[in-house]
Scaffold this motif. Structure first.
Motif, mmCIF file in Angstrom:
data_model
loop_
_atom_site.group_PDB
_atom_site.id
_atom_site.type_symbol
_atom_site.label_atom_id
_atom_site.label_comp_id
_atom_site.label_asym_id
_atom_site.label_seq_id
_atom_site.Cartn_x
_atom_site.Cartn_y
_atom_site.Cartn_z
ATOM 1 N N PHE A 175 -26.760 41.802 16.716
ATOM 2 C CA PHE A 175 -27.781 41.173 17.562
ATOM 3 C C PHE A 175 -28.492 42.055 18.379
ATOM 4 N N GLU A 176 -27.741 42.874 19.180
ATOM 5 C CA GLU A 176 -28.499 43.878 20.047
ATOM 6 C C GLU A 176 -29.192 44.934 19.416
ATOM 7 N N LEU A 177 -28.760 45.522 18.039
ATOM 8 C CA LEU A 177 -29.517 46.589 17.542
ATOM 9 C C LEU A 177 -31.072 46.623 17.574
ATOM 10 N N PRO A 178 -31.549 45.365 17.089
ATOM 11 C CA PRO A 178 -32.974 45.302 16.926
ATOM 12 C C PRO A 178 -33.700 45.640 18.469
ATOM 13 N N LYS B 263 -16.448 43.395 12.425
ATOM 14 C CA LYS B 263 -15.755 42.167 12.987
ATOM 15 C C LYS B 263 -16.784 41.158 13.052
ATOM 16 N N ASN B 264 -16.737 40.023 12.614
ATOM 17 C CA ASN B 264 -17.523 38.766 12.717
ATOM 18 C C ASN B 264 -17.654 38.176 14.199
ATOM 19 N N VAL B 265 -18.681 37.963 14.676
ATOM 20 C CA VAL B 265 -18.548 37.106 16.065
ATOM 21 C C VAL B 265 -19.889 36.343 15.955
ATOM 22 N N LYS C 153 -24.021 30.244 19.213
ATOM 23 C CA LYS C 153 -24.440 29.474 17.752
ATOM 24 C C LYS C 153 -24.848 30.368 16.461
ATOM 25 N N ARG C 154 -25.310 31.497 16.819
ATOM 26 C CA ARG C 154 -25.658 32.559 15.761
ATOM 27 C C ARG C 154 -24.370 33.698 15.339
ATOM 28 N N PHE C 155 -24.386 33.570 14.085
ATOM 29 C CA PHE C 155 -23.235 34.413 13.480
ATOM 30 C C PHE C 155 -23.701 35.834 13.323
ATOM 31 N N GLY C 156 -22.826 36.863 13.647
ATOM 32 C CA GLY C 156 -23.491 38.201 13.391
ATOM 33 C C GLY C 156 -22.048 39.198 13.330
ATOM 34 N N CYS C 157 -22.271 40.424 13.441
ATOM 35 C CA CYS C 157 -21.116 41.539 13.413
ATOM 36 C C CYS C 157 -21.089 42.422 14.557
ATOM 37 N N VAL C 158 -19.848 42.836 14.872
ATOM 38 C CA VAL C 158 -19.936 44.008 15.664
ATOM 39 C C VAL C 158 -19.441 45.102 14.886
ATOM 40 N N TYR C 159 -19.926 46.294 14.946
ATOM 41 C CA TYR C 159 -19.666 47.546 14.267
ATOM 42 C C TYR C 159 -19.016 48.471 15.389
ATOM 43 N N SER C 160 -18.121 49.392 14.865
ATOM 44 C CA SER C 160 -17.433 50.494 15.646
ATOM 45 C C SER C 160 -17.046 51.500 14.704
ATOM 46 N N LEU C 161 -16.890 52.537 15.395
ATOM 47 C CA LEU C 161 -16.111 53.824 14.857
ATOM 48 C C LEU C 161 -14.433 53.646 14.864
ATOM 49 N N LYS C 162 -14.274 52.746 15.920
ATOM 50 C CA LYS C 162 -12.702 52.474 16.060
ATOM 51 C C LYS C 162 -12.265 51.733 15.048
ATOM 52 N N ALA C 163 -10.848 51.777 14.666
ATOM 53 C CA ALA C 163 -10.267 50.968 13.628
ATOM 54 C C ALA C 163 -9.997 49.624 14.290
ATOM 55 N N ASP C 164 -9.256 49.635 15.363
ATOM 56 C CA ASP C 164 -8.680 48.186 16.067
ATOM 57 C C ASP C 164 -9.891 47.598 16.828
ATOM 58 N N LEU C 165 -10.388 46.590 16.367
ATOM 59 C CA LEU C 165 -11.238 45.713 17.061
ATOM 60 C C LEU C 165 -10.791 44.577 17.918
ATOM 61 N N GLN D 268 -22.818 36.911 24.856
ATOM 62 C CA GLN D 268 -24.153 36.215 25.553
ATOM 63 C C GLN D 268 -25.254 37.024 25.792
ATOM 64 N N TYR D 269 -26.380 36.944 25.342
ATOM 65 C CA TYR D 269 -27.499 37.891 25.738
ATOM 66 C C TYR D 269 -28.599 37.293 26.322
ATOM 67 N N ARG D 270 -29.286 38.079 27.155
ATOM 68 C CA ARG D 270 -30.530 37.573 27.910
ATOM 69 C C ARG D 270 -31.694 38.489 27.639
ATOM 70 N N MET D 271 -32.715 38.205 27.440
ATOM 71 C CA MET D 271 -33.948 39.055 27.222
ATOM 72 C C MET D 271 -35.204 38.276 28.079
ATOM 73 N N SER D 272 -35.950 39.507 28.604
ATOM 74 C CA SER D 272 -36.953 39.138 29.281
ATOM 75 C C SER D 272 -38.286 39.947 28.997
#
Length: 180
Positions: free
Chosen positions: A58-61, A85-87, A92-104, A112-116
């Motif tokens: 969600f945050e990458l864009p 990892k799916n989050v 309400k919106r489905f998405g993913c977390v990506y990491s170089l770490k193996a343990d998530l 929860q995100y805010r944008m202005s």
């Protein structure tokens, strides 16, 4: 449509509620490094993956202004051996977390995100952001917003989709799970 479209960003604030000071600091360092290097899209993603504990689809864009984040993630998945990892975003919106770490396991299940923003759009024909803002007020679903914009004859760019139409994922499926 041909010609240059200018996006003048007067205000752009994107943040995660309950973000740790550590992540806030990591993202600030990523932004500074990307500006210093004048990094392209793939390089911005590389810098983030190497310097932030985890990134969300969600945050990458928004944080990196990536209009093709799913394709970029797919291109780097094997090189970096990304864990995923799916989050849920904003309840309400489905998405993913990506990491170089193996343990998530320590990564939250929901974000929860805010944008202005205050962004001016000017194209060679004089078209501004107003028709896009109006569509966003009238229609809730991003796909319906895009459909209405196109049916109205608007020339829609990926940034228009990102800033006003709610379309964060352009041209590929999110997380490889069939959801757009």
């Amino acid at each position: 449509m041909s010609g240059r479209i200018d996006y003048q960003i007067e205000k752009y604030s994107f943040d995660a509620a309950d973000e740790s000071p550590r992540l806030t600091h990591q993202w600030a360092e990523v932004a500074a490094e990307c500006r210093q290097l004048k990094a392209g899209a793939e390089e911005r993603l590389r810098i983030a993956l190497l310097n932030v504990d985890y990134v969300t689809s969600f945050e990458l864009p928004f944080r990196l202004v990536l209009t093709r984040a799913p394709q970029l993630i797919a291109g780097l998945r094997d090189e970096f051996q990304l864990s995923q990892k799916n989050v849920i975003f904003n309840g309400k919106r489905f998405g993913c977390v990506y990491s170089l770490k193996a343990d998530l396991n320590a990564i939250p299940e929901a974000f929860q995100y805010r944008m202005s923003t205050r962004i001016r759009r000017i194209d060679p024909t004089g078209l501004t952001a107003e028709p896009f803002r109006q569509i966003a007020k009238e229609v809730k679903a991003p796909r319906e917003r895009l459909k209405l914009a196109l049916e109205s004859g608007l020339a829609v760019t990926a940034l228009d989709g990102l800033f006003w139409l709610g379309s964060q994922r352009n041209g590929n499926r999110d997380c490889g799970n069939g959801r757009f």
